[in-house]
Design an enzyme around this catalytic site. Sequence first.
Site, PDB file in Angstrom:
ATOM      1  N   GLY A  84       0.807  -1.212   0.000  1.00 24.30           N
ATOM      2  CA  GLY A  84       0.000   0.000   0.000  1.00 24.30           C
ATOM      3  C   GLY A  84       0.836   1.256   0.000  1.00 24.30           C
ATOM      4  CB  ALA A 132      10.899   2.949  -2.115  1.00 22.35           C
ATOM      5  CD  GLU A 181       9.663   0.886   9.313  1.00 20.67           C
ATOM      6  OE1 GLU A 181       9.348  -0.042  10.074  1.00 20.67           O
ATOM      7  OE2 GLU A 181      10.685   0.878   8.620  1.00 20.67           O
TER       8      GLU A 181
END
Length: 744
Positions: free
Chosen positions: A477, A520, A700
């Site tokens: 997501g 990523a 995070e």
Amino acid sequence: MTDMNKHVMDEAIGETRLDRNTQGLIGKGAPRYEGKLKVTGTAPYAYERLAEQDVAYGFIVPAKIARGTITSIDTSRAEAVPGVLKIITGDRITRAASQPGAPAAQTIDGQVFHYNQPVALVIADSFETARNAAGLVAVTYDETAGRFDIAARDTVREPGSSPMEPNNKRGDFEHAFAQAEVTFDETYTTPSYHAAAMEPHASTASWDGATLEVWTSCQLLESGIGQIAAGVGLDEDKVRVHSPYIGGGFGSKLGTSPDAVLAALGTMAIGKPVKVAMTRQNVFQATSRRGETVQRVRFGATKEGKITCFAHETDTTNSPGNGFFEPSGISSVFLYAGKDRMITHSLVETDVLMTSAVRAPGEATGMLATESALDEFAERFGIDPVEFRRMNEPEVNPMDDTPFSSRRLIECIDEGARRFGWSDRPTKPGSRREGEWLIGYGMSSASRLNQLQQSSAEIEMAPDGRATIRTAMTDIGTGTYTILQQICAEMLGLPLDRVDVVLGDTDLPASSGSGGSWGANSAGSSVYVASLALIRELADRIDADAETLTLKDGHAIFGNRQIPFSEILKGETISVTGTIEPGETADKTHQASYGAHFCEVGVNVVTGETRIRRLLTVGAAGRILNEKTATSQCYGGQIWGIGYALEEDLVIDKRNGLIVNHDLAEYHVPVHADVPALEVVLLEDRDPHASPLAGKGIGELAIAGVGASITNAIYNACGVRVRDYPATLDKVLAGLPDDYLTAA
């Protein structure tokens, strides 16, 4: 043709094609590649697979004690129910999720290790039948005493070495603390938390006698295939795992959960596909959770406020056989100055569901304590919290003198203070009031360690110039599909709609998976490496220099020539695979993302209620690949930080280890009414040591420290320090002076 290309990150990168940004695609907030599928309900998740086939359904039978031995399982009444096909019992039943990277999930082996652990699986021709029959399975136990309270410290042991070394020391902290001119010593506690992802853990499995295929919600497919194979007793080459769409994971799906192994055991037992969806109660009771913590924070400083020594000691929990610990001191190692340092962790063993990684393991809990402590300590000196952090900014990693790869913490703090209007902060608690509401400002720093993981990706270019990326990477997501599409399109000079992305299949090149804020950067770097290889192939075909070749709008441009890809390929398809590996830069530099949070709250003097009025996050995480998805990740972190500060508390019954609030009706998370308009600012940044993309993790970072900025604001509003999270209204009310209420 196929070409294997590898880039090992041994040296800092210079200028790259991404810096040219010829297409203007990098950094741009491009729409999600798979967005239409998700909003129209046509993106197939794990439980929706094989819907057109004749499938069976599994339902978990949970244990009704917390610790003991299974003495018998009577399945006769359940087997008599029409539609029941099989009941699976025995030692292969998994007791909870797998630890990330572990070779296999822990099995029950005839034991009960925590309340509501799986002890059997009923398989039937419908979900309802399986659920009904599961209630008819009679299990008897030889129950033994359990340990359920971290405060009791019944069994304390040394944690493992993952995700950090548990004990980090430099100098002689105790001596320095005894000699310090000013000292600080307080203890903070955080409860257990649950990831509570939107998509419950669920799997569909199919066995044809030769190959086991499992569609599951799993963040790390490379370790997941081994965990499932071990769980059913097959070689890994006979198992294929799919996870192209995941409805959130937040760490709870880093290891495979019981549904994956149980569905696989089921299909191998009955010969047709089996679906196992864990109920929300199953998810809370039989996957994993974040461990509760007791954290002691100590500072020593000069009279002027320069920190000379620092200790952060954490007790946290896990179940037997698990070495993982909540690494609350993971940022304490490097975030602030102090020559003599001691950051330690102790593992308290309890007979409760295992603990594992949850979003920002370590920072999310540890910075609730340390950033609150910094605020308290600054107040003792009468120094503004922003200035106090600036005074104690280290030049190098204070634990080992390693240089920072890039560190923009002070810039984030300064930019946040300017944008937020920090200079207007109430001068003392209770000094700003609007009717029943006392107004306060709070701030905190944010940090998150950066990691680069080995990852591979294939890019295939068809004769018409269309490119397809293939990798076993997952998208939880966070926008992975879109980011990989952007990198490939920018590197190869293609419009976005000329790049396809295929993810989440272990038959594809092995990838890093999604977790730890490395996804990523790692998967994106593998696409970058593959793109360079494909550019070299195109350049060779037209006798051009790959370094100076310009690719734009599906054409190769060099000299005075502009050649379409279709003309270069001449009807051929070319395919290259690129691999990124971490290297010496990870050892030569200390790599982390940084940020700062600023919060305004109102505290009601009658009810003790806290309302968030404003929340600003400023972050620096290297090159931002997609501003829209990065900002969205930060919104999620901010909202979760609100939950940790004010609401979230996984309640464990200290009499029997039952997780009491095991669904979203009772496990409170922020809703729309709890969340104000959020603001996120991402600073322009590059980290040439982090990866070829010069990017770092951000997913995070945004949760780290948010809760402390809120409780610091509560203190600034009303003078109440809450050190036992969450800061619920009863705790605030207990500390409010009577004259506040009288004045109302």
